[in-house]
Enzyme design. Structure first.
Site, short mmCIF file in Angstrom:
data_model
loop_
_atom_site.label_atom_id
_atom_site.label_comp_id
_atom_site.label_asym_id
_atom_site.label_seq_id
_atom_site.Cartn_x
_atom_site.Cartn_y
_atom_site.Cartn_z
N SER A 86 0.66 -1.10 0.26
CA SER A 86 0.34 -0.34 -0.54
C SER A 86 0.88 1.10 0.09
O SER A 86 -0.25 2.44 -0.08
CB SER A 86 -1.14 0.09 1.03
OG SER A 86 0.02 -0.11 2.58
N HIS B 165 -5.43 -3.60 -2.51
CA HIS B 165 -5.21 -3.13 -3.55
C HIS B 165 -4.84 -3.52 -5.10
O HIS B 165 -5.43 -2.57 -5.57
CB HIS B 165 -3.45 -1.64 -2.82
CG HIS B 165 -3.66 -1.22 -1.89
ND1 HIS B 165 -4.54 0.18 -1.75
CD2 HIS B 165 -3.43 -1.38 -0.79
CE1 HIS B 165 -4.83 0.41 -0.29
NE2 HIS B 165 -4.06 0.14 0.50
N LYS C 183 -11.69 0.33 -1.84
CA LYS C 183 -11.24 1.19 -2.36
C LYS C 183 -11.26 1.10 -3.94
O LYS C 183 -12.17 1.81 -4.13
CB LYS C 183 -9.36 0.16 -2.08
CG LYS C 183 -9.09 0.45 -0.76
CD LYS C 183 -7.83 -0.18 -0.88
CE LYS C 183 -7.61 -0.21 1.20
NZ LYS C 183 -8.11 -0.31 2.07
#
Length: 384
Positions: free
Chosen positions: A176, A204, A236
């Site tokens: 990240s 992610h 996300k």
């Protein structure tokens, strides 16, 4: 009693003080933050779905049908039909037998380590893993052994030096703060050779990587056998909230029985599940989003290289610029804000000492012209 004020002042002196920013607008490229209009380059809304009208509509409809709160834990009466449909849809999308929903990725990671490992076991973790993976290992009371970032040779040495009848490798898929990816194929080979669990946190990568957006595991064409435990988040790239663990029928059934972060908490609102079902359809069908995202990334990297900025080895939407000194990183971030650009300075302990950086992230909602505006701002702010 600890002197908390002195500790806070010490963090301020070390340029490590943090405070929330107040937003008065939805997640999008141009936002009102602390009363100022800024071009935003720090959101994890990679596919631009957090403010998508179809997802908002699905959320509203689900709230009309099911109300706001779920009212209870999943194992009481908080598990709605929408929760069940989302678990089944995510299982099919990731190619896993079954999925279990969690309120956050942090809770999911705590659950995995605590449910599957105990004080007689060993957990091997990449040194740059997310804090939730580290905390999960520490709370499990298993022996935590760290290996050099993405260093397969070092991991192999640590495994051979620490034999255990029950051990697990835990890694981020996309890291990240660096934006690079784990050598997942090699990790799968090592795990199978030594008969270890392999768990991947693809928070992610999920939605961004892979032919259909199913993440790093899909991109590398790995199966449930290769990666038995997959964790993904929904807040996300998918633009909603929550997380899931995907794996075998036995894995999920066991987590349901013993994972405390699942058992002892109220289920997420059904409307979140309804919104995520709509989001998942867009991820599967609108491939152009990932294509445009890659165009933005390559455009930025080319421009940043021409400016002589110190990029990190990343082809994901996370594009850090290494600064080193925390005070300097803060100074550049503040200068960018004066220029109308929101780029956050990331400092220890989030990253190792002397590796403070500007963490730039891109969204499909950005335009090439906005990326050029960012590059112009970086040229000014970093050159002063």
């Amino acid at each position: 009693m600890k002197d908390l004020r002195a500790r806070i002042q010490d963090r301020q002196a070390q340029h490590l003080y943090r405070q929330p920013r107040i937003s008065d607008s939805p997640q999008q490229p141009v936002m009102v933050i602390n009363g100022k209009t800024l071009l935003n380059f720090c959101s994890n809304d990679y596919l631009g779905l957090a403010n998508h009208p179809q997802i908002i509509k699905a959320f509203q409809q689900a709230a009309n049908d099911y109300g706001v709160g779920s009212g209870a834990a999943h194992l009481i009466n908080g598990h709605s039909r929408l929760h069940q449909q989302l678990e089944e849809a995510l299982a099919a999308f990731t190619g896993r037998e079954r999925v279990l929903m969690f309120s956050t990725g942090y809770m999911a990671n705590l659950a995995i380590a605590n449910a599957l490992m105990d004080k007689d076991d060993i957990i091997f973790q990449d040194r740059l893993n997310h804090a939730s993976l580290i905390d999960g290992a520490l709370m499990s009371e298993a022996k935590l052994i760290r290996y050099v970032h993405n260093d397969i040779k070092h991991l192999s040495q640590r495994i051979q030096s620490n034999p255990s009848p029950d051990a697990m490798i835990m890694t981020d898929g996309v890291f990240s703060m660096d934006g690079d990816v784990a050598p997942l194929r090699e990790l799968a080979e090592i795990a199978q050779h030594h008969q270890l669990w392999l768990m991947v946190d693809d928070a992610h990568g999920f939605g961004v990587l892979g032919k259909t957006g199913a993440g790093l595991v899909e991109e590398l064409k790995l199966t449930q056998k290769d990666v038995p435990i997959l964790m993904g988040t929904l807040g996300k790239a998918l633009g909603t909230a929550g997380a899931f663990v995907a794996g075998s029928q036995d894995l999920i059934e066991y987590l349901i029985q013993v994972a405390r972060p699942f058992i002892y908490t109220t289920a997420q609102p059904p409307a979140i599940a309804g919104a995520t079902l709509a989001s998942l359809e867009l991820v599967k069908t609108e491939h152009w989003r990932r294509e445009h995202l890659q165009q933005l990334i390559q455009h930025f990297r080319q421009g940043a290289t021409q400016l002589g900025l110190q990029l990190m080895d990343s082809n994901t939407p996370i594009q850090p610029i290494l600064i080193g000194d925390s005070a300097k990183a803060l100074q550049i971030s503040q200068r960018l804000q004066e220029l109308g650009l929101l780029v956050i300075a990331i400092r220890p302990p989030t990253v190792p000492t002397n590796t403070a950086r500007l963490r730039i992230t891109f969204s499909v909602s950005h335009t090439l012209e906005q990326v050029d505006q960012l590059l112009m701002g970086l040229s000014q702010a970093c050159g002063e």
